[in-house]
Design a protein around this motif. Structure first.
Motif, mmCIF file in Angstrom:
data_model
loop_
_atom_site.group_PDB
_atom_site.id
_atom_site.type_symbol
_atom_site.label_atom_id
_atom_site.label_comp_id
_atom_site.label_asym_id
_atom_site.label_seq_id
_atom_site.Cartn_x
_atom_site.Cartn_y
_atom_site.Cartn_z
ATOM 1 N N ASP A 292 0.867 -1.182 0.000
ATOM 2 C CA ASP A 292 0.000 0.000 0.000
ATOM 3 C C ASP A 292 0.902 1.230 0.000
ATOM 4 O OD1 ASP A 292 -2.243 1.587 0.040
ATOM 5 O OD2 ASP A 292 -3.116 0.662 1.828
ATOM 6 N N HIS A 293 0.306 2.391 -0.293
ATOM 7 C CA HIS A 293 1.115 3.598 -0.493
ATOM 8 C C HIS A 293 0.521 4.778 0.254
ATOM 9 C CE1 HIS A 293 2.861 7.061 -2.694
ATOM 10 N NE2 HIS A 293 3.868 6.242 -2.932
ATOM 11 N N ALA A 294 1.371 5.488 0.977
ATOM 12 C CA ALA A 294 1.001 6.745 1.646
ATOM 13 C C ALA A 294 2.280 7.411 2.105
ATOM 14 C CB ALA A 294 0.079 6.491 2.835
ATOM 15 N N GLY A 295 2.238 8.730 2.243
ATOM 16 C CA GLY A 295 3.396 9.457 2.728
ATOM 17 C C GLY A 295 4.596 9.388 1.809
ATOM 18 N N GLY A 296 4.364 9.218 0.515
ATOM 19 C CA GLY A 296 5.452 9.191 -0.447
ATOM 20 C C GLY A 296 6.284 7.921 -0.431
ATOM 21 N N ARG A 297 5.749 6.851 0.123
ATOM 22 C CA ARG A 297 6.494 5.594 0.167
ATOM 23 C C ARG A 297 5.524 4.415 0.101
ATOM 24 N NH1 ARG A 297 8.083 4.553 6.551
ATOM 25 N NH2 ARG A 297 5.982 4.889 7.392
ATOM 26 N N TRP A 298 6.087 3.281 -0.274
ATOM 27 C CA TRP A 298 5.341 2.030 -0.259
ATOM 28 C C TRP A 298 5.629 1.299 1.046
ATOM 29 C CZ3 TRP A 298 1.845 0.615 -3.925
ATOM 30 C CH2 TRP A 298 1.869 1.347 -5.133
ATOM 31 N N VAL A 299 4.576 0.762 1.643
ATOM 32 C CA VAL A 299 4.709 -0.113 2.807
ATOM 33 C C VAL A 299 4.209 -1.483 2.386
ATOM 34 C CG1 VAL A 299 4.023 -0.544 5.198
ATOM 35 C CG2 VAL A 299 4.403 1.811 4.408
ATOM 36 N N ILE A 300 4.968 -2.511 2.695
ATOM 37 C CA ILE A 300 4.686 -3.854 2.191
ATOM 38 C C ILE A 300 4.708 -4.855 3.340
ATOM 39 C CG2 ILE A 300 5.425 -5.663 0.584
ATOM 40 C CD1 ILE A 300 6.913 -3.391 -0.964
ATOM 41 N N ARG A 301 3.680 -5.657 3.434
ATOM 42 C CA ARG A 301 3.645 -6.791 4.373
ATOM 43 C C ARG A 301 4.124 -8.020 3.614
ATOM 44 N NH1 ARG A 301 -0.547 -10.765 4.874
ATOM 45 N NH2 ARG A 301 -0.630 -11.789 6.923
ATOM 46 N N THR A 302 5.131 -8.709 4.164
ATOM 47 C CA THR A 302 5.698 -9.834 3.439
ATOM 48 C C THR A 302 6.158 -10.932 4.396
ATOM 49 O OG1 THR A 302 7.418 -10.519 1.863
ATOM 50 C CG2 THR A 302 7.990 -8.773 3.422
ATOM 51 N N ALA A 317 10.887 5.637 -6.187
ATOM 52 C CA ALA A 317 11.967 5.496 -7.169
ATOM 53 C C ALA A 317 12.546 4.084 -7.180
ATOM 54 C CB ALA A 317 13.073 6.506 -6.885
ATOM 55 N N GLY A 318 12.393 3.347 -6.060
ATOM 56 C CA GLY A 318 12.972 2.015 -5.998
ATOM 57 C C GLY A 318 11.979 0.902 -6.239
ATOM 58 N N LEU A 319 10.788 1.253 -6.660
ATOM 59 C CA LEU A 319 9.730 0.252 -6.764
ATOM 60 C C LEU A 319 10.074 -0.853 -7.749
ATOM 61 C CD1 LEU A 319 6.901 -0.551 -5.840
ATOM 62 C CD2 LEU A 319 5.971 0.795 -7.729
ATOM 63 N N SER A 320 10.676 -0.494 -8.869
ATOM 64 C CA SER A 320 10.982 -1.493 -9.894
ATOM 65 C C SER A 320 12.204 -2.337 -9.546
ATOM 66 C CB SER A 320 11.196 -0.817 -11.246
ATOM 67 O OG SER A 320 12.277 0.107 -11.172
ATOM 68 N N GLY A 321 12.839 -2.062 -8.404
ATOM 69 C CA GLY A 321 14.039 -2.790 -8.025
ATOM 70 C C GLY A 321 13.781 -4.125 -7.365
ATOM 71 N N GLY A 322 12.482 -4.479 -7.173
ATOM 72 C CA GLY A 322 12.159 -5.754 -6.562
ATOM 73 C C GLY A 322 12.524 -5.796 -5.094
ATOM 74 N N THR A 323 12.614 -7.004 -4.545
ATOM 75 C CA THR A 323 12.815 -7.152 -3.107
ATOM 76 C C THR A 323 14.175 -6.636 -2.634
ATOM 77 O OG1 THR A 323 13.631 -9.416 -3.405
ATOM 78 C CG2 THR A 323 11.276 -9.147 -3.034
ATOM 79 N N ALA A 324 15.129 -6.500 -3.538
ATOM 80 C CA ALA A 324 16.455 -6.010 -3.145
ATOM 81 C C ALA A 324 16.385 -4.584 -2.610
ATOM 82 C CB ALA A 324 17.417 -6.079 -4.330
ATOM 83 N N ALA A 325 15.366 -3.828 -3.028
ATOM 84 C CA ALA A 325 15.241 -2.440 -2.594
ATOM 85 C C ALA A 325 14.413 -2.305 -1.317
ATOM 86 C CB ALA A 325 14.612 -1.605 -3.708
ATOM 87 N N TRP A 326 13.845 -3.388 -0.818
ATOM 88 C CA TRP A 326 12.994 -3.319 0.365
ATOM 89 C C TRP A 326 13.835 -3.143 1.623
ATOM 90 C CZ3 TRP A 326 8.922 -7.835 -0.456
ATOM 91 C CH2 TRP A 326 8.189 -7.572 -1.622
ATOM 92 N N ARG A 327 13.348 -2.297 2.534
ATOM 93 C CA ARG A 327 14.020 -2.056 3.802
ATOM 94 C C ARG A 327 13.053 -2.322 4.960
ATOM 95 N NH1 ARG A 327 17.348 -2.634 0.780
ATOM 96 N NH2 ARG A 327 18.990 -1.206 0.052
ATOM 97 N N ASP A 328 13.535 -3.003 5.986
ATOM 98 C CA ASP A 328 12.667 -3.424 7.086
ATOM 99 C C ASP A 328 12.107 -2.245 7.875
ATOM 100 O OD1 ASP A 328 13.217 -5.999 6.387
ATOM 101 O OD2 ASP A 328 14.361 -6.509 8.194
ATOM 102 N N LEU A 329 10.814 -2.327 8.185
ATOM 103 C CA LEU A 329 10.180 -1.422 9.142
ATOM 104 C C LEU A 329 9.975 -2.122 10.483
ATOM 105 C CD1 LEU A 329 7.397 0.455 7.128
ATOM 106 C CD2 LEU A 329 9.442 1.438 8.144
#
Length: 700
Positions: A292-302, A317-329
């Motif tokens: 989902d998207h809010a605050g200029g970023r994507w938040v993902i449950r995985t 900007a990193g959306l197309s980078g796949g899971t390598a661009a994901w950072r833990d919240l």
């Protein structure tokens, strides 16, 4: 091929229809062929996909007539139960208004109305503008269901989907809000989700396969044009996946999600460019996520690196980078299961489970998280309607088996809570009831959470009647809540219990893994072990136990009835999935292909053998069964009517003993039964009267 009725056969059914004796369906051997063997099915002929076979219909009507005759002495009790239930319903109730795109939306019931009115206002105190009068819309229909509606970005047009059959094949309609003029109504056989694109002149919808009813195509529809002019946006060719569409929390993106039991894939596009979809991460087995998207970023449950799920984030900007661009919240936690979330511009609300309870946690931009407090041992919280990403507070609901649903708003900055509404339950005082969380030992040593509620003052002396409920499939968790129709049972001394058996996710993803596929029997033995624990603890009397489940919970009832019939005095199985192997061998039946990872694919021998070992229909034996009340809907698309019909027919021909077996088919309903808020309580009062009679609960 369907065998049509012979005059003699119909005459025999007519005798039963008069209520003189239990109907007996004819036996007609039919081979059910599979790669792993051929089984005989004497009652396969009861399947008629057209629902027009006169002999089949006569049999269902005969069963209804027999149920009428057997229930006639209990009708006064059923009427009393219904009256008591309705007395606990605030007939002119309203929902808490929520704000979206500058308007406040609310639903409102009127006295005697089965369906709500849907209204909106410019401000909370402004005059209401009526969007839908569902009571008027439902007139002339035996069933009516309105999907979630979608208002165009300019607030002038509203689109919705409705079902007047009960088979979940929705019809799209669009109207001008000011004039009420219908602008479009030509699309049929849809999923209920509808999404406007940025211009407000076109929308996206999900079309269903006409045979399997699987949502498989996302189509772009321009208002006022024929369906033949619609453009294909995306087609899912893998029939083990189901599909949904929606907008992100900030309304900036449209997302198409395809999901199976063990895999997800999501593709999103700017709301004004509905053909430029980007896949967030490609599908892979045992890889699940939702974004989902809010605050200029994507938040993902995985579940990537986190069996119980975690939250990660990625910039646009990193959306197309796949899971390598994901950072833990959040971090992975074996004791905390993240069920869902909602992002806001300045924080994230997390819907999670811990210790068997569902709760809310707020995660700030600084990384600090705060759990919302609860005051009872067994409860549930859930995110309520929150449609504005810029809000600094979040709405959620709280309730338990004794506390009516309460809507709160909590400030994400200060933690201050305020009550927006307590659901009114006339004639009900929570102080008169007690709720507890117990832990029942399963035969393999696992501790099963059990939520119970009973009238204050009840004695733990092993004499009380017990009503035990469970579901335990698809990872669906059963949360405690006050039910107006349950109060009459509690006031008559019945103890009500929810067995949170494996197959749900009350205790995390591992709880589900241990209750499906080749572990499915854990669900059944957990239920039995909970019953035996409650009896051993003198919560209930051994010979006064009732059990209930519906759909996959009906499978639970059928399996438990075969495995431990003497542990139960009476069972209620609503729309039960009881012919597991035959159904899962037939890919033309709705839901079958979605569910290979839930039950197994019987084309593979190990699954075929395991499913066959517990399938209720295949394991009916010549022995005494509990008293049983079985319900179905002729138009059910989730569990076809012929599954319980065949099961009842086989039970009648095979079981011993004198315990009654009643079978009720709603000829105008689908999986959820009759529509309308009072109709379901009328239906419930019948099986409740049956249950109370079998439990020896006096009074009417």
């Amino acid at each position: 091929m369907i065998r049509w009725a012979a005059a003699a056969s119909l005459a025999a059914i007519a005798v039963a229809a008069a209520g003189q004796e239990a109907p007996r369906a004819a036996k007609r051997p039919h081979p059910v062929v599979s790669p792993n063997g051929t089984r005989n099915d004497d009652y396969y002929w009861l399947r008629d996909d057209t629902r027009k076979n006169p002999e089949m219909l006569a049999y269902l009507k005969a069963e209804n007539a027999y149920a009428d005759a057997r229930m006639a002495p209990l009708k006064p009790l059923a009427d009393t139960l219904y009256a008591e239930t309705v007395s606990h319903i605030q007939q002119d109730d309203t929902t808490v208004p929520y704000r979206e795109n500058g308007w406040w939306y609310q639903t409102r019931f009127v006295k005697g109305g089965d369906y709500p009115l849907v209204e909106r206002r410019r401000t909370p105190d402004a005059p209401a503008e009526l969007l839908f009068d569902q009571n008027a819309m439902a007139k002339g229909h035996g069933f009516f269901s309105l999907s979630a509606f979608a208002v165009s970005p300019d607030n002038k047009t509203i689109a919705w989907a409705e079902d007047t059959v009960g088979r979940r094949q929705y019809v799209l309609k669009v109207k001008d809000i000011t004039t009420g003029r219908i602008l479009d109504q030509g699309l049929t056989n849809l999923e209920p989700e509808i999404v406007w694109i940025g211009d407000g002149k076109s929308l996206l919808y999900v079309a269903k396969d006409p045979v399997t009813l699987r949502g498989y195509r996302v189509m772009l529809h321009a208002l006022g044009t024929p369906a033949s002019a619609d453009k294909l946006v995306y087609e899912e060719k893998d029939d083990t996946y189901q599909m949904g569409i929606g907008k992100t929390a900030d309304d900036k993106f449209i997302c198409i999600t395809v999901s199976s039991t063990v895999s997800d894939e999501q593709r999103c596009a700017p709301v004004d460019q509905p053909t430029r979809f980007t896949v967030l991460a490609p599908r892979a087995r045992e890889f699940r996520y939702s974004a989902d998207h809010a605050g200029g970023r994507w938040v993902i449950r995985t579940n990537k690196g986190a069996k119980n799920y975690k939250l990660v984030t990625v910039a646009d900007a990193g959306l197309s980078g796949g899971t390598a661009a994901w950072r833990d919240l959040t971090r992975a936690d074996d004791k905390v299961f993240i069920e869902g979330f909602q992002p806001f511009d300045s924080f994230v609300a997390i819907d999670q489970r811990q210790g068997g309870n569902r709760m809310i946690r707020l995660l700030g931009q600084d990384g600090r998280s705060t759990a919302v407090a609860a005051d009872e041992p067994a409860y549930r919280m859930a995110l309520a309607t929150n449609r504005e990403a810029g809000a600094t507070s979040v709405r959620y609901t709280y309730g338990s088996l004794k506390t009516p649903t309460t809507t709160y708003e909590v400030d994400a900055r200060t933690g201050e809570r305020r009550v927006l509404k307590v659901a009114p339950v006339p004639g009900y005082d929570p102080a008169n009831y007690v709720t507890e969380r117990l832990w029942a030992p399963a035969r393999d040593g696992t501790r099963i959470p059990v939520s119970i509620v009973y009238r204050k003052g009840a004695k733990r002396d092993g004499t009380a009647p017990l009503f035990q409920y469970a579901y335990g499939s698809y990872g669906y968790s059963t949360d405690p809540a006050v039910d107006p129709s349950r109060i009459a049972l509690l006031d008559r001394g019945v103890v009500y219990a929810i067995a949170h058996i494996r197959g749900g996710q009350e205790m995390g993803r591992g709880w589900y893994d241990d209750g499906h596929l080749l572990n499915k029997k854990n669900s059944f033995t957990d239920f039995i072990d909970v019953t035996r624990f409650l009896v051993a603890q003198k919560v209930a009397a051994k010979d006064r136990v009732a059990a209930m489940g519906g759909s996959a919970g009906g499978l639970l009832m059928g399996a438990v009835a075969n495995m431990a019939p003497t542990d139960y005095r009476v069972m209620v199985a609503q729309v039960p999935f009881v012919d597991v192997v035959t159904t899962m061998l037939d890919a033309s039946i709705p839901l079958t292909t979605f569910e290979y990872d839930e039950w197994g694919n019987p084309a593979q021998k190990r699954y075929y053998d395991y499913m066959l070992s517990y399938s209720p229909y295949d394991n009916v034996e010549a022995k005494a069964y509990p008293a049983m009340f079985v319900g179905t809907g002729l138009w059910d698309s989730q569990v076809q009517y012929y599954e319980p019909a065949k099961w009842v027919a086989k039970l009648r021909a095979t079981k011993t003993g004198t315990a009654p077996l009643l079978f009720r088919t709603n000829m105008e309903a689908g999986h959820g039964g009759k529509s309308g808020r009072f109709e379901r309580y009328r239906d419930a009062s019948e099986w409740q009267a049956f249950v109370l009679d079998q439990l020896g609960v006096a009074g009417n």
